[in-house]
Motif scaffolding. Structure first.
Motif, mmCIF file in Angstrom:
data_model
loop_
_atom_site.group_PDB
_atom_site.id
_atom_site.type_symbol
_atom_site.label_atom_id
_atom_site.label_comp_id
_atom_site.label_asym_id
_atom_site.label_seq_id
_atom_site.Cartn_x
_atom_site.Cartn_y
_atom_site.Cartn_z
ATOM 1 N N LEU A 39 0.839 -1.204 0.000
ATOM 2 C CA LEU A 39 0.000 0.000 0.000
ATOM 3 C C LEU A 39 0.869 1.248 0.000
ATOM 4 N N PHE A 40 1.973 1.195 0.723
ATOM 5 C CA PHE A 40 2.940 2.299 0.714
ATOM 6 C C PHE A 40 3.353 2.612 -0.725
ATOM 7 N N ASP A 41 3.673 1.574 -1.480
ATOM 8 C CA ASP A 41 4.090 1.778 -2.868
ATOM 9 C C ASP A 41 2.967 2.384 -3.702
ATOM 10 N N ALA A 42 1.727 1.952 -3.450
ATOM 11 C CA ALA A 42 0.585 2.489 -4.193
ATOM 12 C C ALA A 42 0.367 3.960 -3.865
ATOM 13 N N ILE A 43 0.529 4.320 -2.580
ATOM 14 C CA ILE A 43 0.378 5.722 -2.174
ATOM 15 C C ILE A 43 1.499 6.556 -2.777
ATOM 16 N N HIS A 44 2.702 6.012 -2.728
ATOM 17 C CA HIS A 44 3.855 6.733 -3.282
ATOM 18 C C HIS A 44 3.658 7.008 -4.768
ATOM 19 N N GLY A 67 6.791 12.254 -5.511
ATOM 20 C CA GLY A 67 7.691 12.888 -4.555
ATOM 21 C C GLY A 67 8.168 11.936 -3.485
ATOM 22 N N ASP A 68 8.635 12.495 -2.375
ATOM 23 C CA ASP A 68 9.226 11.685 -1.312
ATOM 24 C C ASP A 68 8.371 11.706 -0.060
ATOM 25 N N PHE A 69 8.358 10.594 0.643
ATOM 26 C CA PHE A 69 7.816 10.554 1.983
ATOM 27 C C PHE A 69 8.893 11.050 2.947
ATOM 28 N N LEU A 70 8.461 11.458 4.132
ATOM 29 C CA LEU A 70 9.386 11.771 5.203
ATOM 30 C C LEU A 70 9.258 10.668 6.247
ATOM 31 N N HIS A 71 10.316 10.476 7.026
ATOM 32 C CA HIS A 71 10.298 9.402 8.004
ATOM 33 C C HIS A 71 10.723 9.910 9.373
ATOM 34 N N PHE A 72 10.155 9.335 10.416
ATOM 35 C CA PHE A 72 10.694 9.490 11.751
ATOM 36 C C PHE A 72 10.465 8.179 12.479
ATOM 37 N N PHE A 73 10.992 8.074 13.694
ATOM 38 C CA PHE A 73 10.888 6.829 14.436
ATOM 39 C C PHE A 73 10.079 7.045 15.702
ATOM 40 N N ASP A 74 9.274 6.076 16.046
ATOM 41 C CA ASP A 74 8.384 6.168 17.187
ATOM 42 C C ASP A 74 8.697 5.014 18.129
ATOM 43 N N ALA A 75 8.355 5.157 19.397
ATOM 44 C CA ALA A 75 8.721 4.141 20.371
ATOM 45 C C ALA A 75 7.637 3.978 21.413
ATOM 46 N N ALA A 76 7.564 2.784 22.026
ATOM 47 C CA ALA A 76 6.594 2.487 23.072
ATOM 48 C C ALA A 76 7.331 2.138 24.353
ATOM 49 N N ALA A 77 6.690 2.446 25.498
ATOM 50 C CA ALA A 77 7.304 2.217 26.802
ATOM 51 C C ALA A 77 6.951 0.834 27.345
ATOM 52 N N PRO A 78 7.790 0.302 28.236
ATOM 53 C CA PRO A 78 7.491 -0.988 28.870
ATOM 54 C C PRO A 78 6.307 -0.883 29.831
ATOM 55 N N ILE A 79 5.705 -2.037 30.136
ATOM 56 C CA ILE A 79 4.605 -2.143 31.096
ATOM 57 C C ILE A 79 4.970 -3.211 32.116
ATOM 58 N N VAL A 80 4.702 -2.929 33.410
ATOM 59 C CA VAL A 80 4.995 -3.874 34.482
ATOM 60 C C VAL A 80 3.718 -4.171 35.261
ATOM 61 N N THR A 81 3.717 -5.276 36.001
ATOM 62 C CA THR A 81 2.562 -5.600 36.847
ATOM 63 C C THR A 81 2.636 -4.782 38.139
ATOM 64 N N ALA A 82 1.469 -4.382 38.631
ATOM 65 C CA ALA A 82 1.412 -3.573 39.850
ATOM 66 C C ALA A 82 1.961 -4.324 41.050
ATOM 67 N N GLU A 83 1.648 -5.619 41.143
ATOM 68 C CA GLU A 83 2.051 -6.384 42.318
ATOM 69 C C GLU A 83 3.555 -6.592 42.408
ATOM 70 N N SER A 84 4.272 -6.374 41.291
ATOM 71 C CA SER A 84 5.725 -6.570 41.312
ATOM 72 C C SER A 84 6.494 -5.290 41.631
ATOM 73 N N ILE A 85 5.777 -4.178 41.848
ATOM 74 C CA ILE A 85 6.424 -2.908 42.187
ATOM 75 C C ILE A 85 6.701 -2.882 43.690
ATOM 76 N N ASP A 86 7.904 -2.555 44.073
ATOM 77 C CA ASP A 86 8.274 -2.490 45.488
ATOM 78 C C ASP A 86 7.837 -1.135 46.050
ATOM 79 N N MET A 87 6.705 -1.115 46.744
ATOM 80 C CA MET A 87 6.171 0.144 47.257
ATOM 81 C C MET A 87 6.965 0.669 48.448
ATOM 82 N N ASN A 88 7.907 -0.115 48.963
ATOM 83 C CA ASN A 88 8.803 0.420 49.997
ATOM 84 C C ASN A 88 9.739 1.463 49.412
ATOM 85 N N CYS A 89 9.924 1.400 48.075
ATOM 86 C CA CYS A 89 10.805 2.354 47.384
ATOM 87 C C CYS A 89 10.004 3.297 46.490
#
Length: 433
Positions: free
Chosen positions: A141-146, A151-173
């Motif tokens: 589909l990218f090729d069809a849109i192009h 002309g040219d597309f522009l590019h950038f990079f995107d990122a996602a953050a990790p996820i942890v379980t609540a019960e594994s968080i040390d609430m003493n800290c």
């Protein structure tokens, strides 16, 4: 009956399809899931939130809050589902991402005017079309849109953050609090001493990254900066940004820590938390090693590691008008991050405008002008502004809205006046839409 093809069932595509269907227009919504998934998607549901589960501030003194209220008043499906599936996040609108996606999917699938077609789209079809295939558009589909836009597309990079379980968080800290005591204590705050921060910073700046072809720091969109790139820009960069301790005093000492990582609830049950601002493309093993150096996360269970992926967007000021229509072929509109709007609600806004404008075109009437006095109009004007020579993705902000034309003392007061003006404008126009 008039018909429109919408390609992509993300936030923008679902919003566009909904606006059309609600106006009695038959919609064929094409979505490649579950037949095929992009590298960043995992669920078969529509409107999957890939990065954060937060839609950012919900206050009218913030441009993101204004945009959300405009969308509510314009009958946005995405905002209705977000409000119905919100989780506590202080002054922000955050959602249970699975329940939210399920709600959107159910609404879309149950609408009598929407037909779902699963599978990859490899060319732009005839007739009225809205392309909302997202920043991870498939190669064919990218090729069809192009080929279509040239002309040219522009590019950038995107990122996602990790996820942890609540019960594994040390609430003493760690401790629960919102910055400056605003609202309820919806964040878990992981405090660092200077020595702990030193060790974390050194590990982060030397950790091994996953290979990303063609990656360069200058190509990273500032609004989604990988934490390791942020750290490499200087020892104190994170302490003045994503790990800023100001306004988050540790109840044990009554003083602000040396640095603080905030964790935000990722589901309604409060069993999952994401590491705010920690989007990353470190190797998974390195993520486990480095983030476990945070005292409160030393025994954390990671249910999702951060990922990095390529985003693709159009040179929209040269290609699109203020209704997101292709100047060279107005029957084709684009929506979502591909147009250079950055963020969940901005993508939703682009889908809403594209849907409304297409409905107007099919009815033989002119789309009412949403100018820079509104947040939705300001975004549309930004992506279609010929004077923008070095186009980059843009979050909504008060800087792209028209100024008031008179001075008001105080930033919050000024922003509130801008929001009041914008909402009055929306209320005066929505009957025409």
């Amino acid at each position: 009956m008039n018909k429109v093809t919408v390609i992509g069932a993300g936030l923008a595509g679902c919003e566009a399809a909904w606006q059309l269907a609600e106006r009695g227009i038959a919609v064929t919504l094409c979505e490649m899931k579950p037949v095929q998934h992009s590298p960043a998607h995992h669920s078969d549901d529509f409107a999957e939130l890939v990065c954060s589960n937060s839609l950012r501030s919900d206050e009218l003194t913030n441009a993101a809050g204004l945009l959300k209220e405009e969308l509510r008043r314009l009958g946005s499906l995405i905002l209705a589902c977000a409000d119905a599936n919100r989780v506590e996040a202080g002054g922000a609108l955050a959602v249970d991402r699975e329940a939210f996606a399920q709600a959107v999917t159910e609404k879309i699938k149950q609408h009598a005017n929407i037909e779902i077609v699963c599978g990859e789209v490899t060319e732009i079809p005839e007739g009225q079309v809205i392309v909302a295939s997202g920043p991870l558009t498939s190669d064919r589909l990218f090729d069809a849109i192009h080929e279509k836009v040239g002309g040219d597309f522009l590019h950038f990079f995107d990122a996602a953050a990790p996820i942890v379980t609540a019960e594994s968080i040390d609430m003493n800290c760690a401790y629960e609090a919102s910055r400056y005591g605003k609202g309820t204590a919806d964040y878990i705050n992981c405090a660092f001493s200077k020595e702990e921060y030193d060790a974390f910073w050194n590990a982060l700046t030397t950790a091994e990254e996953a290979p990303v072809h063609g990656f360069e720091d200058k190509m990273v969109f500032e609004g989604c900066m990988p934490i390791e790139v942020n750290a490499r820009r200087g020892y104190d960069t994170m302490r003045f940004g994503i790990l800023k301790p100001v306004g988050l005093p540790d109840p044990k000492t009554g003083k602000d820590p040396y640095a603080v990582l905030q964790l935000r609830r990722d589901n309604a049950q409060g069993t999952l938390y994401n590491l705010v601002g920690c989007q990353t493309h470190l190797k998974f093993g390195e993520q486990k090693r480095v983030f476990s150096m945070i005292p409160a996360l030393k025994d954390a269970e990671f249910v999702r590691y951060g990922v990095m992926h390529r985003n693709t967007f159009l040179d929209s000021p040269r290609l699109l008008d203020e209704t997101f229509a292709l100047r060279a072929d107005p029957r084709v509109r684009f929506a979502g991050q591909m147009t250079g709007v950055e963020g969940y609600i901005e993508s939703t806004a682009s889908g809403l405008i594209a849907g409304l404008a297409t409905a107007c075109a099919l009815a033989g009437k002119t789309m009412p002008k949403l100018d820079r006095e509104t947040a939705v109009g300001a975004l549309a004007c930004y992506i279609s502004d010929h004077s923008v020579t070095k186009f980059q993705p843009m979050n909504v902000n008060f800087g792209i809205l028209d100024p008031l034309g008179y001075k008001i003392k105080g930033k919050r007061e000024k922003n509130m006046k801008i929001s009041e003006r914008a909402l009055a404008r929306i209320d005066s126009l929505k009957e025409e839409l």
